[in-house]
Scaffold this motif. Structure first.
Motif, PDB file in Angstrom:
ATOM      1  N   GLU A   1       0.812  -1.207   0.000  1.00 52.08           N
ATOM      2  CA  GLU A   1       0.000   0.000   0.000  1.00 52.08           C
ATOM      3  C   GLU A   1       0.854   1.268   0.000  1.00 52.08           C
ATOM      4  N   HIS A   2       2.165   1.146   0.250  1.00 50.22           N
ATOM      5  CA  HIS A   2       3.042   2.303   0.215  1.00 50.22           C
ATOM      6  C   HIS A   2       3.238   2.745  -1.241  1.00 50.22           C
ATOM      7  N   GLU A   3       3.184   4.044  -1.460  1.00 48.73           N
ATOM      8  CA  GLU A   3       3.202   4.563  -2.831  1.00 48.73           C
ATOM      9  C   GLU A   3       4.445   4.129  -3.610  1.00 48.73           C
ATOM     10  N   ALA A   4       5.614   4.178  -2.963  1.00 47.17           N
ATOM     11  CA  ALA A   4       6.849   3.816  -3.673  1.00 47.17           C
ATOM     12  C   ALA A   4       6.823   2.354  -4.091  1.00 47.17           C
ATOM     13  N   ASN A   5       6.360   1.474  -3.218  1.00 47.48           N
ATOM     14  CA  ASN A   5       6.280   0.049  -3.547  1.00 47.48           C
ATOM     15  C   ASN A   5       5.244  -0.203  -4.627  1.00 47.48           C
ATOM     16  N   ARG A   6       4.104   0.460  -4.481  1.00 46.36           N
ATOM     17  CA  ARG A   6       3.038   0.241  -5.469  1.00 46.36           C
ATOM     18  C   ARG A   6       3.475   0.712  -6.848  1.00 46.36           C
ATOM     19  N   SER A   7       4.224   1.815  -6.915  1.00 52.30           N
ATOM     20  CA  SER A   7       4.704   2.313  -8.203  1.00 52.30           C
ATOM     21  C   SER A   7       5.637   1.312  -8.873  1.00 52.30           C
ATOM     22  N   LYS A   8       6.495   0.678  -8.067  1.00 56.81           N
ATOM     23  CA  LYS A   8       7.383  -0.338  -8.619  1.00 56.81           C
ATOM     24  C   LYS A   8       6.602  -1.563  -9.081  1.00 56.81           C
ATOM     25  N   LEU A   9       5.601  -1.960  -8.309  1.00 54.05           N
ATOM     26  CA  LEU A   9       4.779  -3.116  -8.707  1.00 54.05           C
ATOM     27  C   LEU A   9       4.050  -2.838 -10.010  1.00 54.05           C
ATOM     28  N   VAL A  10       3.546  -1.611 -10.154  1.00 63.10           N
ATOM     29  CA  VAL A  10       2.852  -1.232 -11.390  1.00 63.10           C
ATOM     30  C   VAL A  10       3.833  -1.280 -12.554  1.00 63.10           C
ATOM     31  N   ARG A  11       5.029  -0.784 -12.350  1.00 62.88           N
ATOM     32  CA  ARG A  11       6.034  -0.804 -13.411  1.00 62.88           C
ATOM     33  C   ARG A  11       6.386  -2.243 -13.788  1.00 62.88           C
ATOM     34  N   TRP A  12       6.593  -3.096 -12.774  1.00 61.22           N
ATOM     35  CA  TRP A  12       6.873  -4.517 -13.049  1.00 61.22           C
ATOM     36  C   TRP A  12       5.744  -5.144 -13.859  1.00 61.22           C
ATOM     37  N   TYR A  13       4.504  -4.856 -13.467  1.00 58.90           N
ATOM     38  CA  TYR A  13       3.367  -5.471 -14.152  1.00 58.90           C
ATOM     39  C   TYR A  13       3.326  -5.065 -15.623  1.00 58.90           C
ATOM     40  N   TRP A  14       3.483  -3.767 -15.903  1.00 61.24           N
ATOM     41  CA  TRP A  14       3.402  -3.317 -17.298  1.00 61.24           C
ATOM     42  C   TRP A  14       4.559  -3.858 -18.117  1.00 61.24           C
ATOM     43  N   ASN A  15       5.728  -4.034 -17.513  1.00 59.61           N
ATOM     44  CA  ASN A  15       6.837  -4.631 -18.254  1.00 59.61           C
ATOM     45  C   ASN A  15       6.529  -6.074 -18.623  1.00 59.61           C
ATOM     46  N   GLY A  16       5.870  -6.804 -17.734  1.00 58.67           N
ATOM     47  CA  GLY A  16       5.465  -8.161 -18.073  1.00 58.67           C
ATOM     48  C   GLY A  16       4.483  -8.192 -19.225  1.00 58.67           C
ATOM     49  N   VAL A  17       3.584  -7.197 -19.256  1.00 57.44           N
ATOM     50  CA  VAL A  17       2.564  -7.126 -20.309  1.00 57.44           C
ATOM     51  C   VAL A  17       3.174  -6.692 -21.638  1.00 57.44           C
ATOM     52  N   PHE A  18       3.876  -5.564 -21.643  1.00 54.77           N
ATOM     53  CA  PHE A  18       4.383  -5.025 -22.906  1.00 54.77           C
ATOM     54  C   PHE A  18       5.660  -5.724 -23.364  1.00 54.77           C
ATOM     55  N   GLY A  19       6.346  -6.389 -22.445  1.00 51.09           N
ATOM     56  CA  GLY A  19       7.444  -7.253 -22.861  1.00 51.09           C
ATOM     57  C   GLY A  19       6.943  -8.583 -23.371  1.00 51.09           C
ATOM     58  N   GLU A  20       5.629  -8.817 -23.199  1.00 54.03           N
ATOM     59  CA  GLU A  20       4.960 -10.051 -23.627  1.00 54.03           C
ATOM     60  C   GLU A  20       5.728 -11.277 -23.112  1.00 54.03           C
ATOM     61  N   LEU A  21       5.961 -11.264 -21.800  1.00 54.38           N
ATOM     62  CA  LEU A  21       6.831 -12.255 -21.169  1.00 54.38           C
ATOM     63  C   LEU A  21       6.084 -13.396 -20.504  1.00 54.38           C
ATOM     64  N   TYR A  22       4.767 -13.318 -20.445  1.00 53.02           N
ATOM     65  CA  TYR A  22       4.015 -14.350 -19.741  1.00 53.02           C
ATOM     66  C   TYR A  22       3.119 -15.158 -20.686  1.00 53.02           C
ATOM     67  N   GLY A  23       3.540 -15.277 -21.941  1.00 54.94           N
ATOM     68  CA  GLY A  23       2.728 -16.009 -22.910  1.00 54.94           C
ATOM     69  C   GLY A  23       2.911 -17.505 -22.872  1.00 54.94           C
ATOM     70  N   SER A  24       4.108 -17.993 -22.597  1.00 50.31           N
ATOM     71  CA  SER A  24       4.368 -19.428 -22.577  1.00 50.31           C
ATOM     72  C   SER A  24       5.643 -19.701 -21.795  1.00 50.31           C
ATOM     73  N   THR A  25       5.783 -20.951 -21.313  1.00 52.15           N
ATOM     74  CA  THR A  25       6.954 -21.400 -20.557  1.00 52.15           C
ATOM     75  C   THR A  25       7.270 -20.391 -19.451  1.00 52.15           C
ATOM     76  N   VAL A  26       6.344 -20.262 -18.527  1.00 52.75           N
ATOM     77  CA  VAL A  26       6.436 -19.174 -17.542  1.00 52.75           C
ATOM     78  C   VAL A  26       6.872 -19.637 -16.149  1.00 52.75           C
ATOM     79  N   ASP A  27       7.032 -20.926 -15.893  1.00 53.92           N
ATOM     80  CA  ASP A  27       7.361 -21.393 -14.546  1.00 53.92           C
ATOM     81  C   ASP A  27       8.626 -20.733 -14.006  1.00 53.92           C
TER      82      ASP A  27
END
Length: 633
Positions: free
Chosen positions: A400-426
């Motif tokens: 819930e801390h803003e600095a942590n949440r900002s990093k989590l949001v950045r991590w999430y979008w990198n996973g999406v736009f890097g298209e890194l969770y499409g296959s062989t994700v274990d």
């Protein structure tokens, strides 16, 4: 010399069925119920009667490291429940249960017709038909009702009456319940027919039946792949899937359910609930759902996804314990949630981390809603929920801390736009589970953030919702404050569902087709944006200059919009109002691509790779191609 954990031996059918009767051979509790219909039973009987192969069985010796809760085959006597089995039947349940029910059980068989109507049947072999080469052997196998009377003419006429032993003998109909009791049936026939006309002729017929048909049952042997008690859980799962002939592959959840049941824990009840208890799956499905919807963003979280999160915690704990004892490098246990790790997940670990994991998934739902991802339909990657839930469960209220949440949001979008969770994700899931919390505490960025590369021209190839990055752009626009062209409302949860918001064309499809613009160009995410249903109806198929003028004029249902206000709405969608009013499609596409690139760069914290020499207009979206192939197959 290679030591094998299995052996293959032929075992007599009579011995196998006797073991089912006594309880020496039982089923693991993950096996599904017996479901064979009448025609399949007849086909199986016919195959055995001709000594045709019916496939191998697979058993697992009990008393080893893989302990499943056992249950006798359907229809076994009470005495079978009172003993521990010597082996479990992993593959062959339907065949063995069918043969047991028809033969040794000596009771009417409850089955279904091919049209799924419930029926009770006794099964016979028509002796004359079985010896007639012109008759298909399956037609010689006869199923009769519970009262053993076959009626025709809508029940008014009796076509065949086998309701007494004498009737069976006289009609030369051999009951399958006596397939291993020839001497008894033969003695009864001789006592009834000795001295009667036709005795010698029928006697020869019976001898031929015994030699050519009945002996096939008594001498029939089935190859049995017997796994010994040293077989690992992973091997049980893999071998089962390779040998299984029953259709649906066995998954890790079913195996774990059976193993936990041996320790008295009902994992299936935990997940699915029962008449008196709401299961975890239902609780997750209801998390952060719209008031008028049955389910929410976590509805498709699988039981193995939930176990995956628990396994990450358990295997990390084992790794840390090993590090404390001075182990390092390759000696350290892997942090993992793959199938092998799940099969080795002890009940103690499940009980320890189950509540923490559930809290993590609920936080994940809240996090996704914060990013304006409200529906499963719009979720970029289902698999990315696993590390998201695991990390949120791990860091607790720190998210819930803003600095942590900002990093989590950045991590999430990198996973999406890097298209890194499409296959062989274990492997990636495990790395993110370890690296993201360390990043939040001041460590280096996780590989998902540091390694992401997004190409500018990728935007032109994203044309369908099957693409994770396509969905990501839509959610990112809403997150960045996009407002509806007509109402000026931001797309929060209430507006999104109340106004039926979805992705729509900016230059309408009809206008593009009228101007000979190919679908491969106008269907790109560059020409799409989130809009309400009513706004999209106003847009229709008109040129942007026309529908913008309509929005400014208003009508009886929609108030007029000041040009300055409408321009601000357009800008909130990363649109240049001047280019849209000018109906300048080509320049608009170039300009909006640039604006979307800036949006993605802000979200990911990474520069977008731009190679102006590359023309990917006709390139096929990899996510879309994979999904379409899956749908097509």
């Amino acid at each position: 010399m290679v030591n094998s954990f299995f052996k293959t031996n032929p075992v007599s059918l009579q011995e196998l069925l006797s073991n089912c009767q006594s309880g020496k051979l039982q089923l693991p509790d993950f096996q599904r119920s017996w479901v064979w219909d009448e025609d399949r039973i007849k086909s199986l009987i016919a195959s055995v009667s001709r000594a045709f192969p019916v496939g191998a069985l697979m058993t697992l010796e009990t008393g080893g490291g893989v302990e499943f809760k056992p249950r006798p085959v359907e229809g076994a006597p009470e005495s079978a429940f009172e003993r521990m089995p010597e082996a479990l039947l992993l593959d062959g349940q339907q065949r063995m249960t069918s043969l047991y029910q028809v033969t040794l059980r000596n009771q009417v068989v409850r089955t279904v017709t091919p049209r799924k109507k419930r029926v009770d049947r006794w099964f016979y072999i028509d002796i004359r038909a079985a010896l007639d080469d012109s008759v298909d052997r399956e037609d010689a196998v006869v199923g009769v009702p519970a009262d053993k009377v076959v009626r025709g003419a809508f029940g008014r006429e009796i076509e065949l009456d086998l309701s007494s032993r004498e009737a069976e003998l006289d009609n030369l109909m051999y009951p399958l319940t006596m397939v291993f009791d020839w001497d008894e049936w033969n003695r009864s026939w001789m006592e009834r027919n000795m001295g009667k006309d036709g005795f010698q002729e029928n006697w020869k017929l019976l001898m031929s039946f015994k030699d050519e048909v009945l002996n096939n049952f008594m001498q029939y042997q089935i190859p049995v792949i017997a796994l010994d008690r040293s077989t690992s859980k992973e091997a049980v799962c893999v071998v089962f899937e390779k040998v299984n002939t029953g259709g649906k592959a066995l998954d890790a959840f079913e195996l774990i359910t059976a193993m936990y049941a041996a320790d008295g824990h009902e994992l299936r009840k935990d997940w699915y609930g029962d008449s008196s208890t709401e299961g975890r799956h239902r609780r997750l499905a209801r998390a952060y759902r719209p008031a008028d919807a049955e389910s929410g963003i976590l509805t498709n979280v699988a039981n193995t996804d939930f176990l995956h999160v628990i396994s990450l915690f358990h295997t990390r704990e084992k790794r840390r314990d090993a590090e404390t004892r001075g182990r390092s490098g390759k000696e350290l246990p892997q942090v993992s949630g793959n199938r092998q790790a799940l099969l080795n997940l002890p009940l103690t670990a499940y009980l320890k981390y189950q509540d923490q994991a559930e809290i993590g998934f609920h936080r994940a739902a809240k996090f996704l809603h914060m990013l304006h991802i409200y529906r499963i339909f719009d979720l970029p990657y289902q698999s990315q929920i696993i590390p998201l839930a695991a990390v949120l469960a791990d860091i607790g209220n720190a998210w819930e801390h803003e600095a942590n949440r900002s990093k989590l949001v950045r991590w999430y979008w990198n996973g999406v736009f890097g298209e890194l969770y499409g296959s062989t994700v274990d492997t990636r899931i495990a790395r993110d589970f370890l690296e993201v919390p360390e990043w939040l505490m001041g460590g280096k960025p996780p590989a998902t953030v540091s390694d992401t590369v997004f190409r500018a021209d990728r935007l032109r190839t994203m044309r369908m919702r099957l693409s994770a990055a396509y969905k990501g752009v839509n959610a990112l626009l809403m997150l960045e404050g996009a407002r509806d062209f007509r109402s000026g409302q931001a797309f929060d949860h209430t507006v999104f569902f109340g106004e039926a918001v979805d992705i729509h064309h900016i230059f309408p499809r009809k206008w593009c087709e009228d101007h000979k613009i190919p679908a491969s160009v106008y269907d790109s995410i560059i020409n799409k944006t989130p809009l309400s249903y009513r706004t999209n109806r106003i847009i229709g198929g008109a040129a942007p200059s026309i529908y913008l003028a309509q929005l400014e004029r208003g009508n009886n249902e929609t108030p007029a919009i000041a040009p300055s206000a409408l321009e601000s709405y357009l800008k909130s969608h990363a649109i240049d109002p001047f280019l849209l009013r000018a109906d300048d499609f080509d320049t608009f596409m170039q300009d909006r691509q640039k604006r979307l690139i800036e949006l993605i760069e802000r979200a990911t914290g990474n520069l977008v790779y731009q190679d102006q020499a590359t023309n990917l207009t006709e390139e096929i979206d990899a996510d879309e191609e994979e999904a379409l192939q899956t749908i097509g197959s």
